[in-house]
Design an enzyme around this catalytic site. Sequence first.
Site, short mmCIF file in Angstrom:
data_model
loop_
_atom_site.label_atom_id
_atom_site.label_comp_id
_atom_site.label_asym_id
_atom_site.label_seq_id
_atom_site.Cartn_x
_atom_site.Cartn_y
_atom_site.Cartn_z
N ASP A 27 0.86 -1.17 0.00
CA ASP A 27 0.00 0.00 0.00
C ASP A 27 0.90 1.23 0.00
OD1 ASP A 27 -2.46 1.23 -0.07
OD2 ASP A 27 -2.70 1.26 2.11
N HIS A 52 -3.46 14.04 0.68
CA HIS A 52 -3.74 13.13 1.80
C HIS A 52 -2.59 13.12 2.80
CE1 HIS A 52 -4.95 9.69 4.18
NE2 HIS A 52 -3.77 9.14 3.95
N GLU A 96 -10.33 4.01 3.50
CA GLU A 96 -9.66 4.85 2.51
C GLU A 96 -10.04 4.39 1.10
OE1 GLU A 96 -5.46 4.55 3.38
OE2 GLU A 96 -5.65 5.82 5.16
N GLU A 148 -9.12 3.85 -2.61
CA GLU A 148 -7.84 3.67 -3.30
C GLU A 148 -8.04 2.99 -4.66
OE1 GLU A 148 -4.74 1.95 -0.96
OE2 GLU A 148 -5.30 3.05 0.86
N ARG A 176 -8.21 3.94 13.19
CA ARG A 176 -7.24 5.00 13.49
C ARG A 176 -6.73 4.95 14.91
NH1 ARG A 176 -5.57 5.88 8.52
NH2 ARG A 176 -7.25 6.56 7.14
N GLN A 183 -4.22 2.00 15.10
CA GLN A 183 -3.06 2.41 14.30
C GLN A 183 -2.19 3.43 15.05
OE1 GLN A 183 -4.29 3.95 10.47
NE2 GLN A 183 -2.22 4.50 9.87
N LYS A 193 -4.77 -2.03 10.31
CA LYS A 193 -5.11 -2.21 8.89
C LYS A 193 -5.36 -3.67 8.53
CE LYS A 193 -3.66 1.98 7.08
NZ LYS A 193 -4.35 2.79 6.07
N THR A 225 -9.27 -5.74 3.89
CA THR A 225 -9.14 -4.84 2.74
C THR A 225 -10.12 -5.36 1.69
OG1 THR A 225 -6.79 -4.52 3.23
CG2 THR A 225 -7.55 -3.88 1.03
N GLU A 285 -9.95 12.52 6.98
CA GLU A 285 -9.89 13.87 6.40
C GLU A 285 -11.29 14.51 6.30
OE1 GLU A 285 -7.55 11.60 3.38
OE2 GLU A 285 -6.88 13.63 2.86
#
Lengths: 382, 382
Positions: free
Chosen positions: B100, B107, B171, B173, B208, B211, B224, B228, B327
């Site tokens: 990743d 970002h 996120e 991606e 978060r 993490q 994480k 995914t 964000e």
Amino acid sequence: MPQRFDHGEFPYAVFSVPGHLDAPRVGVGVADQILDLSTLLDDPVFAQPTLNPFMAQGRTAWTATRTRVREAAEVGAGPHLVPMHDAVLHLPFDVADFVDFNSSLQHATNAGRILRPGTEPVRSNWRQMPVGYHARTGTIVVSGTPVARPNGQYLQGEATVVAPSERLDVEAEVGFVVGDGSATAPLSPAEFGDRVFGVVLVLDWSARDIQALESVPLGPFLGKSFATTMSAWVLPLEALEPARVAAPVQDPQPAEYLRIAGPWALDVRLEFALNGHVVSRPRFDTMYWTPAQQLAHLTLNGTRLRTGDLFASGTVSDADEFGSFLELSWDGERPLTLPNGEVRGYLADGDEICLTAVAHGRDGSRVHLGEARGAVSPARPM
Amino acid sequence: MPQRFDHGEFPYAVFSVPGHLDAPRVGVGVADQILDLSTLLDDPVFAQPTLNPFMAQGRTAWTATRTRVREAAEVGAGPHLVPMHDAVLHLPFDVADFVDFNSSLQHATNAGRILRPGTEPVRSNWRQMPVGYHARTGTIVVSGTPVARPNGQYLQGEATVVAPSERLDVEAEVGFVVGDGSATAPLSPAEFGDRVFGVVLVLDWSARDIQALESVPLGPFLGKSFATTMSAWVLPLEALEPARVAAPVQDPQPAEYLRIAGPWALDVRLEFALNGHVVSRPRFDTMYWTPAQQLAHLTLNGTRLRTGDLFASGTVSDADEFGSFLELSWDGERPLTLPNGEVRGYLADGDEICLTAVAHGRDGSRVHLGEARGAVSPARPM
């Protein structure tokens, strides 16, 4: 280079013989021979080029196979034995995911002092959980494979260059492979013995200059991803049963999911050699976090395991003996002088590393782990 | 939920039909149907449960297959078509290694401002190389799979707790899959088009709070690794040819191995939705690092690629539109109000995320990428 195994060790490997290199199969080390399980036993999993199908069968099958191997070795298994020096050893299993932990307090302290002088060397999170990261599986190679010095970006004084690494290091580690991935997450530390198939030795090659520039904030990447060496022999966890000892006391006491039921530290003593000279003898029983705790942590968030998942200990360093050249040479500041007069900070082209280990049983028994060996070849053209 | 594809897109998937769920095979999306390549074409790679064997055949085979599919779609391929709503879509390929990256400057800047206030938000190494890390492949799930809120250790005020994450994020991606891993490393950015098979959309679920506690100094791990999400449809790179545009100017100019030959930014416009409401529309052509540069960086140190290697962009955020709730809600400080009055900082149980994207061709063409969708289910018992 062939190893010699004592009775009672019975490690597994995937091997082939010249003329039939395209037909790797599963064997067991018995003295200086390999017992060919694909002919001895009537199960197609042993005629496969990886241990994965056998490992996926689970603990009952592993124990039954070990019993059959012991019986065959005792009565003599002549037609099923291949001289080790005639065989080629392959990567023993397909690695699913590879996690590298960092579970030696001494290594974490040394690395912090060297790489982040003036700060607290070990951060508070380190004693709360086994800290680790995912590493690359596609570049894991079997013992004996040459390792090319990596190219990369790093700082040379004030300037960033793209060049062969000048601070090539290697870490001495012990790795554990998950055989039975069928359990629902999370796993408790008590489930370690049922899920983990066996133990390997690991050389975690590390370009310190590349790693230093890239690692903040997402961790090691190209400084590690170029190669990891794994022993060809996988020692079944059962062979380590007599070497189980209590782990060092953890302070503060960890969270409940990490509290261990029964001793899962292992009295495994490593020998880390450069060009035939032993440079350190770190003890694995000094590690702060046990592999059983690492497995519980790995699955706390719901991560389901797979057959072939590999997790390694991180550098094995104890108070006196260090398992990396970062520590042995204190980042090159205190180079080692070898008995032949050669001086080393980090590794030179042509250097050969060999990691071996012996598990010491409470009953006086000695069990050899498979060796991990690799020589540094010059950087490739860019 | 079935997608509908226009002529000229022809994305690949692995599908099965009820009653034959144990026989997944390769198909191509044509309008609201799936063209069954295992019956249309006489090659056993299409009767496999993953795209890997087909992807390993390389660029010439990919192009020839696309031509055959186009011809079949034009003349009508009745007996080989399966209605999409009758099919079950599987994970389209076995992921070898998963990297990743973190290649949106916006970002990286936002994350730095939020997570490390008072410091320079983007460190100097970020503009020197595409920063990335290895992530877990065993927990990659196909679009539509529920994602359980992870449990983990994190700080609650001054105390560390072990509890379900309270700051669950995701996120948006774009991911690229290596088809042909046969080349010798390192690769130049110009080789991207020959080695990469196709493009997927990726949801990188991120706790978060977990993490934040674990990431220093080795990077993200359990925050994480729990899940995914990847789209079931893999759009071949060839379908994106009209959407290739020049990348943003890089300052400073990157090292020679990262200098791009030809434009490899892609005019792909994302739509990131929560419970059916679009929360942002970030543009992929604003990313600082291109996927061609990422591939060159990944292999600089000698890392050889394998079929099935996946690398993702990291969060796609541009100056106005953000691809993460970190964000979008500024770490929960500025919660979003959805059109139905619901308020969100981070994700709530039951929330469904859907990421879609359209590539805009210079010729006016529009090409849909496969959607990535996932709903949050409550945390599992510990």
